[in-house]
Design an enzyme around this catalytic site. Structure first.
Site, PDB file in Angstrom:
ATOM      1  N   MET A   1       0.850  -1.191   0.000  1.00 36.27           N
ATOM      2  CA  MET A   1       0.000   0.000   0.000  1.00 36.27           C
ATOM      3  C   MET A   1       0.882   1.235   0.000  1.00 36.27           C
ATOM      4  SD  MET A   1      -3.070  -1.181   2.583  1.00 36.27           S
ATOM      5  CE  MET A   1      -2.011  -2.134   3.709  1.00 36.27           C
TER       6      MET A   1
ATOM      7  N   GLN B   1       8.345  -4.193  -4.175  1.00 33.75           N
ATOM      8  CA  GLN B   1       7.646  -3.865  -5.423  1.00 33.75           C
ATOM      9  C   GLN B   1       8.212  -2.607  -6.093  1.00 33.75           C
ATOM     10  OE1 GLN B   1       3.451  -2.186  -5.792  1.00 33.75           O
ATOM     11  NE2 GLN B   1       3.057  -4.323  -6.279  1.00 33.75           N
TER      12      GLN B   1
ATOM     13  N   CYS C   1      -1.506  -0.397 -10.191  1.00 35.65           N
ATOM     14  CA  CYS C   1      -1.798   0.922  -9.636  1.00 35.65           C
ATOM     15  C   CYS C   1      -2.657   1.735 -10.613  1.00 35.65           C
ATOM     16  CB  CYS C   1      -0.513   1.684  -9.322  1.00 35.65           C
ATOM     17  SG  CYS C   1      -0.849   3.303  -8.566  1.00 35.65           S
TER      18      CYS C   1
ATOM     19  N   ASP D   1     -11.499  -7.225  -1.232  1.00 33.02           N
ATOM     20  CA  ASP D   1     -12.672  -7.506  -0.386  1.00 33.02           C
ATOM     21  C   ASP D   1     -12.450  -8.628   0.617  1.00 33.02           C
ATOM     22  OD1 ASP D   1     -13.857  -5.499  -1.808  1.00 33.02           O
ATOM     23  OD2 ASP D   1     -15.270  -6.772  -2.899  1.00 33.02           O
TER      24      ASP D   1
ATOM     25  N   ARG E   1      -6.383  -2.985   2.978  1.00 29.73           N
ATOM     26  CA  ARG E   1      -6.996  -1.961   3.823  1.00 29.73           C
ATOM     27  C   ARG E   1      -7.561  -2.501   5.135  1.00 29.73           C
ATOM     28  NH1 ARG E   1     -10.792   0.659  -0.627  1.00 29.73           N
ATOM     29  NH2 ARG E   1     -10.636  -1.469  -1.437  1.00 29.73           N
TER      30      ARG E   1
END
Length: 341
Positions: free
Chosen positions: A25, A78, A109, A211, A234
């Protein structure tokens, strides 16, 4: 208990302890955050995406992002870029000068400034370019190479199977698939069926992303898609217990309890101390404001607390406030519990 949920997975020669992975993230996954999550049991952690040009040009801030604490491994670092030459040069630098176990290429991204560089999700429109980029990196490094991508650019351009097959043909060791398109950004629902199609089309490990908000979601994703691991992003913000509870649930089928307010504040403060050691007091205080807000989520009185935290200017001020908040919340909880009894 041995089942599909607990079976370890492997990228290159690296065998992960479990199938729970921390997502990369941007602006979040620095060493302080990664180590904190790692200690809650993540089988693999990803570093936030780093610019290939920043690495090649030896930009001081960019090179500082390459720092890895030895306790974080196994770790995937990354990089992103739209030009083969600089992507390869950056990958070689990571290969030779860091303790990362895996080099990951960002092809997911969705933000405009990355798309304009012909990087990130822009590559999803061209399986041939994906093949060329991955093959070039694989040919020039010793570490295993993986890709994190989305299902496609939009609903009319869903090339996830072709793209994953191109990655495999090019010598890629794994692929992580976020079940949203570029156009969706982070809205709507992740399409797990498309992730399943990727898993069925390639032989390299596939990591499912999107999700996974509860331990039960992680189990369901593994069962429904057949992926080798689940990636949590998240849902881990301010809640590394999500990682721990997911690992435990996949291994035993038991749901561990949510943390207490005191436990949350203790880890928040540990995270803060690590961020200070990494970036210094001024930057750490500013960056910790958003993290503290995430740790406070769901706790009574968190709105007022967030406002106070956003006004803190020093490390001691932030420490004192979080400790006091934990103490007051714990007293309030005990009082409510006593009255119920």
């Amino acid at each position: 208990m041995t089942n599909a949920s607990t079976k370890p997975f492997k990228i290159g020669n690296h065998i992960m302890d479990n199938r729970v992975v921390l997502a990369p993230m941007a602006g979040i996954c620095n060493s302080a955050f990664r180590l904190t999550v790692k200690e809650f049991g993540a089988g693999l952690v990803y570093a936030e995406m780093i610019s290939d040009k920043g690495i090649v040009q030896k930009n001081e801030k960019t090179l500082s992002m390459l720092y890895i604490d030895e306790r974080e491994n196994p770790l995937s670092l990354q990089i992103f870029g739209g030009e083969k030459e600089t992507l390869v040069e950056a990958a070689k630098y990571v290969d030779q000068h860091t303790s990362a176990d895996i080099i990951d290429i960002n092809m997911g991204c969705p933000v405009n400034k990355i798309i304009k560089c012909e990087a990130g999700a822009r590559m999803l429109l061209d399986p041939n370019k994906i093949y060329e980029m991955v093959a070039a990196v694989v040919d020039n490094v010793k570490k295993p190479v993986s890709v994190k991508m989305r299902t496609g650019w939009d609903e009319e351009h869903l090339y996830m199977v072709e793209n994953a097959q191109a990655i495999e043909r090019a010598g890629g060791s794994a692929v992580a698939v976020h079940g949203r398109t570029r156009v969706q950004m982070y809205e709507g629902h992740a399409n797990w069926d498309l992730i399943r199609q990727v898993k069925e089309a390639v032989n390299i490990p596939v990591i499912g992303n999107g999700d996974v908000n509860t331990p039960q979601d992680a189990k369901r994703m593994l069962d429904e898609t057949g992926v080798d691991a689940v990636m949590i992003g998240r849902a881990a913000l301010g809640d590394p217990w999500m990682i721990y509870r997911t690992v435990e649930y996949l291994e035993s089928g038991l749901l561990k309890p949510e943390p207490t307010v005191q436990e949350k504040m203790d880890i928040c403060l540990l995270h803060f101390e690590r961020l200070m050691a990494l970036k210094g007091e001024n930057i750490a205080v500013r960056e910790m404001r958003k993290h503290a807000s995430w740790y406070l989520k769901g706790i009574r009185g968190n709105g007022t607390a967030r406002n106070k935290i956003n006004q803190t200017e020093s490390a001691q001020e932030l420490r004192d406030y979080l400790r006091n908040f934990a103490e007051e919340s714990s007293k309030e909880y005990e009082a409510v519990k006593s009255s119920v009894i």
